[in-house]
Scaffold this motif. Structure first.
Motif, PDB file in Angstrom:
ATOM      1  N   HIS A 152       0.858  -1.182   0.000  1.00 58.62           N
ATOM      2  CA  HIS A 152       0.000   0.000   0.000  1.00 58.62           C
ATOM      3  C   HIS A 152       0.896   1.234   0.000  1.00 58.62           C
ATOM      4  O   HIS A 152       1.712   1.409   0.910  1.00 58.62           O
ATOM      5  CB  HIS A 152      -0.905   0.007   1.237  1.00 58.62           C
ATOM      6  CG  HIS A 152      -1.766   1.219   1.344  1.00 58.62           C
ATOM      7  ND1 HIS A 152      -2.955   1.343   0.670  1.00 58.62           N
ATOM      8  CD2 HIS A 152      -1.601   2.368   2.043  1.00 58.62           C
ATOM      9  CE1 HIS A 152      -3.497   2.516   0.955  1.00 58.62           C
ATOM     10  NE2 HIS A 152      -2.692   3.161   1.786  1.00 58.62           N
TER      11      HIS A 152
ATOM     12  N   ASP B 132      -9.625  -4.452  -7.978  1.00 59.97           N
ATOM     13  CA  ASP B 132      -9.988  -3.033  -7.997  1.00 59.97           C
ATOM     14  C   ASP B 132     -10.593  -2.694  -9.358  1.00 59.97           C
ATOM     15  O   ASP B 132      -9.886  -2.670 -10.358  1.00 59.97           O
ATOM     16  CB  ASP B 132      -8.745  -2.189  -7.736  1.00 59.97           C
ATOM     17  CG  ASP B 132      -8.996  -0.690  -7.848  1.00 59.97           C
ATOM     18  OD1 ASP B 132     -10.141  -0.275  -8.136  1.00 59.97           O
ATOM     19  OD2 ASP B 132      -8.029   0.074  -7.662  1.00 59.97           O
TER      20      ASP B 132
ATOM     21  N   ASN C  85      -6.488  -7.641 -14.662  1.00 59.53           N
ATOM     22  CA  ASN C  85      -5.775  -7.221 -13.457  1.00 59.53           C
ATOM     23  C   ASN C  85      -4.265  -7.473 -13.479  1.00 59.53           C
ATOM     24  O   ASN C  85      -3.712  -8.007 -12.522  1.00 59.53           O
ATOM     25  CB  ASN C  85      -6.400  -7.851 -12.201  1.00 59.53           C
ATOM     26  CG  ASN C  85      -6.031  -7.096 -10.937  1.00 59.53           C
ATOM     27  OD1 ASN C  85      -5.444  -6.025 -10.976  1.00 59.53           O
ATOM     28  ND2 ASN C  85      -6.374  -7.674  -9.802  1.00 59.53           N
TER      29      ASN C  85
ATOM     30  N   TYR D 108      -7.348   0.227  -0.574  1.00 60.42           N
ATOM     31  CA  TYR D 108      -6.772  -0.290  -1.815  1.00 60.42           C
ATOM     32  C   TYR D 108      -5.346  -0.762  -1.605  1.00 60.42           C
ATOM     33  O   TYR D 108      -4.592  -0.162  -0.828  1.00 60.42           O
ATOM     34  CB  TYR D 108      -6.823   0.802  -2.889  1.00 60.42           C
ATOM     35  CG  TYR D 108      -8.242   1.147  -3.278  1.00 60.42           C
ATOM     36  CD1 TYR D 108      -8.834   0.560  -4.387  1.00 60.42           C
ATOM     37  CD2 TYR D 108      -9.001   2.028  -2.512  1.00 60.42           C
ATOM     38  CE1 TYR D 108     -10.144   0.846  -4.739  1.00 60.42           C
ATOM     39  CE2 TYR D 108     -10.317   2.321  -2.849  1.00 60.42           C
ATOM     40  CZ  TYR D 108     -10.878   1.731  -3.965  1.00 60.42           C
ATOM     41  OH  TYR D 108     -12.181   2.007  -4.300  1.00 60.42           O
TER      42      TYR D 108
ATOM     43  N   THR E 247      -2.081  -5.273 -12.984  1.00 58.47           N
ATOM     44  CA  THR E 247      -1.501  -4.437 -11.931  1.00 58.47           C
ATOM     45  C   THR E 247      -1.615  -5.121 -10.574  1.00 58.47           C
ATOM     46  O   THR E 247      -1.058  -4.628  -9.598  1.00 58.47           O
ATOM     47  CB  THR E 247      -2.195  -3.064 -11.840  1.00 58.47           C
ATOM     48  OG1 THR E 247      -3.560  -3.255 -11.484  1.00 58.47           O
ATOM     49  CG2 THR E 247      -2.073  -2.293 -13.133  1.00 58.47           C
TER      50      THR E 247
ATOM     51  N   ALA F 112       2.673  -0.202  -8.861  1.00 53.47           N
ATOM     52  CA  ALA F 112       1.400   0.398  -8.449  1.00 53.47           C
ATOM     53  C   ALA F 112       1.516   1.019  -7.054  1.00 53.47           C
ATOM     54  O   ALA F 112       0.990   2.103  -6.805  1.00 53.47           O
ATOM     55  CB  ALA F 112       0.283  -0.641  -8.496  1.00 53.47           C
TER      56      ALA F 112
ATOM     57  N   THR G 289      -2.025  -3.586  -3.548  1.00 57.37           N
ATOM     58  CA  THR G 289      -1.523  -4.199  -4.774  1.00 57.37           C
ATOM     59  C   THR G 289      -0.443  -5.226  -4.464  1.00 57.37           C
ATOM     60  O   THR G 289       0.115  -5.236  -3.356  1.00 57.37           O
ATOM     61  CB  THR G 289      -0.955  -3.113  -5.712  1.00 57.37           C
ATOM     62  OG1 THR G 289      -0.468  -3.717  -6.912  1.00 57.37           O
ATOM     63  CG2 THR G 289       0.169  -2.338  -5.055  1.00 57.37           C
TER      64      THR G 289
ATOM     65  N   SER H  74      -4.068  -5.185  -8.549  1.00 57.91           N
ATOM     66  CA  SER H  74      -4.636  -4.181  -7.649  1.00 57.91           C
ATOM     67  C   SER H  74      -5.950  -4.686  -7.072  1.00 57.91           C
ATOM     68  O   SER H  74      -6.773  -5.243  -7.792  1.00 57.91           O
ATOM     69  CB  SER H  74      -4.861  -2.874  -8.410  1.00 57.91           C
ATOM     70  OG  SER H  74      -3.629  -2.359  -8.850  1.00 57.91           O
TER      71      SER H  74
END
Length: 144
Positions: free
Chosen positions: A20, A85, A96, A50, A98, A57, A52, A100
């Motif tokens: 994060h 996300d 996805n 959020y 990333t 990211a 990752t 995330s």
């Protein structure tokens, strides 16, 4: 935990390790919870937190988040269910890549990456300019 090279897009930092990026000064054991103001949109209270699996990211999160101070990247542990996300997976990067995610449950801080290398200043400014243009055009809604 250390990281010395510039982050590579879509490269998983370490399998099963969640990151994060923020400017908040946190400690091991702290929790990130929904219901706080967005790191990216003043006055907006977020329904999710959020995170990752990619250093790239997380680095963007640390560099672009609002607030004073330096960007920080924390190793976090989800305490409940989480999902992809939709702000990136449905809109910009199908599938996805990333890595995330978001959760309506807290994330626990279990460590901090130190010594990571950010993006070049001109790349950060270009990203800030692009995001500002999207907001001015009304094309930067956060699906939360």
């Amino acid at each position: 935990m250390d990281e010395a090279s510039e982050p590579v897009p879509f490269e998983v930092y370490q399998a099963g390790v969640y990151l994060h990026g923020t400017k908040a000064d946190l400690a091991v054991g702290d929790v990130l919870t929904p219901g706080r103001e967005s790191n990216f949109e003043a006055g907006r209270v977020m329904n999710f937190v959020y995170f990752t699996e990619t250093l790239d990211a997380a680095t963007w999160g640390a560099e672009l988040s609002s607030g004073a101070g330096r960007g920080r990247i924390y190793v976090v542990e989800p305490t409940g269910e989480f999902e992809d996300d939709p702000n990136v997976t449905d809109k910009r990067f199908p599938g996805n890549p990333t890595r995330s995610f978001r959760s309506a449950e807290p994330l626990r801080v279990v460590g901090e990456l130190v010594g990571w290398t950010g993006h070049p200043p001109e790349k950060v400014q270009a990203m800030r300019d692009g995001l500002a243009a999207l907001q001015q055009e009304g094309r930067a809604p956060i699906e939360d």
